[in-house]
Design a protein around this motif. Structure first.
Motif, short mmCIF file in Angstrom:
data_model
loop_
_atom_site.label_atom_id
_atom_site.label_comp_id
_atom_site.label_asym_id
_atom_site.label_seq_id
_atom_site.Cartn_x
_atom_site.Cartn_y
_atom_site.Cartn_z
N HIS A 285 36.55 30.39 36.29
CA HIS A 285 35.15 30.53 35.86
C HIS A 285 35.07 31.23 34.50
CE1 HIS A 285 33.74 28.93 39.58
NE2 HIS A 285 34.13 29.96 40.31
N LEU A 286 35.90 32.24 34.28
CA LEU A 286 35.85 32.97 33.02
C LEU A 286 36.28 32.10 31.85
CD1 LEU A 286 37.20 36.50 34.05
CD2 LEU A 286 34.82 35.78 33.69
N ARG A 287 37.14 31.14 32.10
CA ARG A 287 37.58 30.26 31.01
C ARG A 287 36.44 29.40 30.48
NH1 ARG A 287 42.55 29.93 33.97
NH2 ARG A 287 41.82 28.10 35.13
N THR A 288 35.42 29.16 31.30
CA THR A 288 34.30 28.33 30.86
C THR A 288 33.12 29.15 30.34
OG1 THR A 288 33.30 28.26 33.08
CG2 THR A 288 34.95 26.58 32.56
N TYR A 289 33.19 30.48 30.46
CA TYR A 289 32.10 31.34 30.00
C TYR A 289 32.23 31.55 28.49
CZ TYR A 289 29.29 35.55 29.32
OH TYR A 289 28.38 36.48 28.87
N GLU A 290 31.17 31.28 27.76
CA GLU A 290 31.24 31.30 26.30
C GLU A 290 30.82 32.62 25.69
OE1 GLU A 290 28.93 27.98 25.01
OE2 GLU A 290 30.38 26.49 25.72
N GLY A 291 30.39 33.58 26.51
CA GLY A 291 29.99 34.88 25.97
C GLY A 291 31.17 35.83 25.86
N HIS A 292 30.87 37.13 25.83
CA HIS A 292 31.87 38.18 25.72
C HIS A 292 32.08 38.78 27.11
CE1 HIS A 292 29.48 37.83 22.04
NE2 HIS A 292 30.58 38.13 21.36
N THR A 293 33.32 38.98 27.52
CA THR A 293 33.60 39.50 28.85
C THR A 293 34.45 40.76 28.76
OG1 THR A 293 33.59 37.28 29.81
CG2 THR A 293 34.61 39.02 31.12
N LEU A 294 34.01 41.80 29.47
CA LEU A 294 34.79 43.03 29.58
C LEU A 294 35.06 43.28 31.06
CD1 LEU A 294 35.85 45.47 27.78
CD2 LEU A 294 33.99 46.74 28.83
N LEU A 295 36.33 43.37 31.40
CA LEU A 295 36.78 43.61 32.77
C LEU A 295 37.27 45.04 32.88
CD1 LEU A 295 37.97 42.78 35.63
CD2 LEU A 295 40.01 42.07 34.36
N VAL A 296 36.76 45.80 33.84
CA VAL A 296 37.23 47.15 34.12
C VAL A 296 38.07 47.12 35.39
CG1 VAL A 296 36.50 49.44 34.92
CG2 VAL A 296 35.40 48.41 32.93
N THR A 297 39.31 47.60 35.31
CA THR A 297 40.17 47.55 36.49
C THR A 297 41.25 48.61 36.41
OG1 THR A 297 41.61 46.12 37.82
CG2 THR A 297 41.72 45.84 35.45
N HIS A 298 41.77 48.99 37.57
CA HIS A 298 42.96 49.84 37.61
C HIS A 298 44.16 49.03 38.11
CE1 HIS A 298 41.74 49.94 41.84
NE2 HIS A 298 43.00 50.22 42.11
N ASP A 299 43.93 47.74 38.39
CA ASP A 299 44.98 46.87 38.92
C ASP A 299 45.63 46.09 37.78
OD1 ASP A 299 46.34 44.57 40.00
OD2 ASP A 299 45.37 44.99 41.91
N PRO A 300 46.91 46.35 37.48
CA PRO A 300 47.52 45.66 36.34
C PRO A 300 47.60 44.15 36.51
CG PRO A 300 49.17 46.85 37.63
CD PRO A 300 47.82 47.27 38.15
N LEU A 301 47.74 43.67 37.77
CA LEU A 301 47.83 42.23 37.98
C LEU A 301 46.51 41.55 37.63
CD1 LEU A 301 49.61 39.91 38.81
CD2 LEU A 301 48.96 40.31 41.19
N ASP A 302 45.38 42.16 38.01
CA ASP A 302 44.08 41.60 37.62
C ASP A 302 43.98 41.48 36.10
OD1 ASP A 302 43.39 41.55 40.28
OD2 ASP A 302 42.02 43.25 40.18
N ALA A 303 44.40 42.54 35.41
CA ALA A 303 44.31 42.54 33.95
C ALA A 303 45.23 41.49 33.34
CB ALA A 303 44.67 43.93 33.41
N MET A 304 46.46 41.38 33.85
CA MET A 304 47.42 40.44 33.28
C MET A 304 46.99 38.99 33.48
SD MET A 304 49.69 42.47 32.02
CE MET A 304 50.13 44.20 32.20
N VAL A 305 46.39 38.69 34.65
CA VAL A 305 46.01 37.32 34.96
C VAL A 305 44.70 36.92 34.30
CG1 VAL A 305 45.32 35.76 36.83
CG2 VAL A 305 47.29 37.28 37.13
N LEU A 306 43.73 37.83 34.26
CA LEU A 306 42.38 37.47 33.85
C LEU A 306 42.11 37.68 32.36
CD1 LEU A 306 40.39 39.03 36.83
CD2 LEU A 306 40.94 36.61 36.49
N ALA A 307 42.81 38.61 31.72
CA ALA A 307 42.43 39.03 30.37
C ALA A 307 43.23 38.34 29.28
CB ALA A 307 42.57 40.54 30.23
#
Length: 342
Positions: A173-195
């Motif tokens: 879903h994030l790949r199709t979003y054309e705006g700006h996205t900021l993800l807050v997380t303490h999980d490194p896997l979430d950050a590595m996969v999504l960001a």
């Protein structure tokens, strides 16, 4: 266009001072330990906490209250309205901003269709699974066509088996979003996969940023090195010899000069009862201070110069009969060590 944020927040004894830039279509992850300032930064961007300056596409958001900022938020616990249907939850934002009911409902249904939940439009949130609730929260955040999408630990409420699938869906879903996205997380896997890019926060300051691959390969703090599972040291290089700040010397394969970071995986460390002979390598005496069983390996915490973590097989544990207090020799090939400038 870029969203620029200069966030300056003081609350009690905590001081947040961080500058962020997020490109249109980019996902930036704020990653850090508890108390690093991640949630404070998110609240400042959303207008829920005063502090700093935010501009997007040339428009200043300073002074705008939260309800007037073009921001969509997916909270950790999703915060869906229990008394409303799924459709009404998603339509709530557009209606609150003056959109007529029929148009708001049509927009909400379109966003539910995008996340595969149009058949749940009349359902109540209590009937949804965790993954479905997360997708409804995402649809609700996007229904107002925000310039900035804020994701606050969006997968934290999910169990491990659901998390893998929902993480993959969210990435799509994030790949199709054309705006700006900021993800807050303490999980490194979430950050590595999504960001697309990661900003590491510690103590209210950005201490490292870069593409996930760069952060993994070249950590710059103990926290980051621990996240990615590497032994990490600071030292001074003189050709192929590195004198470590906390004691000890390592021989490396690639010559360098000056202050450097030194990293290598725990799996590169071998343990022996006697000092090994043979090909040139780093060897030094160590004492076992801790043993922890992982999925397929055993992690051994070793005191020495330098102190080091080693990942060994169960067979090695049995052969050496490892116990805290055992005195051993650690061995590490120079070719396994990676250095880079500080």
């Amino acid at each position: 266009m870029t969203l620029h944020a200069e966030l300056r927040v003081r609350r009690g004894g905590f001081d947040l001072g961080v500058d962020l830039g997020v490109e249109r279509g980019e996902v930036v992850a704020l990653l850090g330990p508890n108390g690093a300032g991640k949630t404070t930064a998110l609240r400042a961007l959303a207008g829920l906490t005063p502090g700093g300056r935010v501009t997007c596409d040339g428009s200043a958001w300073d002074g705008l209250p939260a309800e007037r900022r073009p921001v969509g938020v997916v909270f950790q616990d999703y915060l869906l309205f229990a008394h409303m249907s799924v459709l009404d939850n998603v339509a709530f934002g557009p209606r609150a901003r003056g959109t007529r009911k029929a148009e708001a409902n049509a927009r909400a249904l379109d966003h539910l269709r995008q996340v595969g939940l149009e058949d749940f439009a009349k359902a109540k949130p209590r009937t949804l699974s965790g993954g479905q609730a997360q997708r409804v929260a995402l649809a609700r955040a996007l229904a107002t066509s925000p310039e900035l999408l804020l994701l606050d630990e969006p997968l934290a409420a999910l169990d491990a088996s659901t998390r893998l699938r929902v993480r993959s869906e969210l990435a799509r879903h994030l790949r199709t979003y054309e705006g700006h996205t900021l993800l807050v997380t303490h999980d490194p896997l979430d950050a590595m996969v999504l960001a697309d890019r990661i900003v590491i926060l510690e103590g209210g300051r950005a201490v490292q940023e870069g593409a996930p691959r760069e952060v993994v390969r070249q950590p710059r703090t103990d926290y980051v090195a621990h996240l990615v599972g590497l032994n990490f040291y600071r030292g001074t290089a003189h050709s192929t010899e590195v004198r470590l700040d906390d004691g000890g010397t390592l021989t490396v394969a690639e010559p360098a000069d000056g202050p450097v970071h030194v990293v290598f995986p725990p799996s590169a460390v071998s343990l022996y009862q006697e000092k090994p002979a043979g090909s040139p390598r780093n060897t030094w005496p160590v004492t076992v201070s801790g043993i922890e069983q992982h999925a397929h390996t055993t992690r051994v915490d070793l005191d020495g110069s330098p102190a080091v973590l080693a990942d060994v097989t169960t067979a090695t544990v049995a052969e050496l009969r490892l116990q805290p207090g055992d005195e051993l020799w650690a061995s590490l090939k120079a070719t396994e060590i990676h250095t880079y400038p500080r």
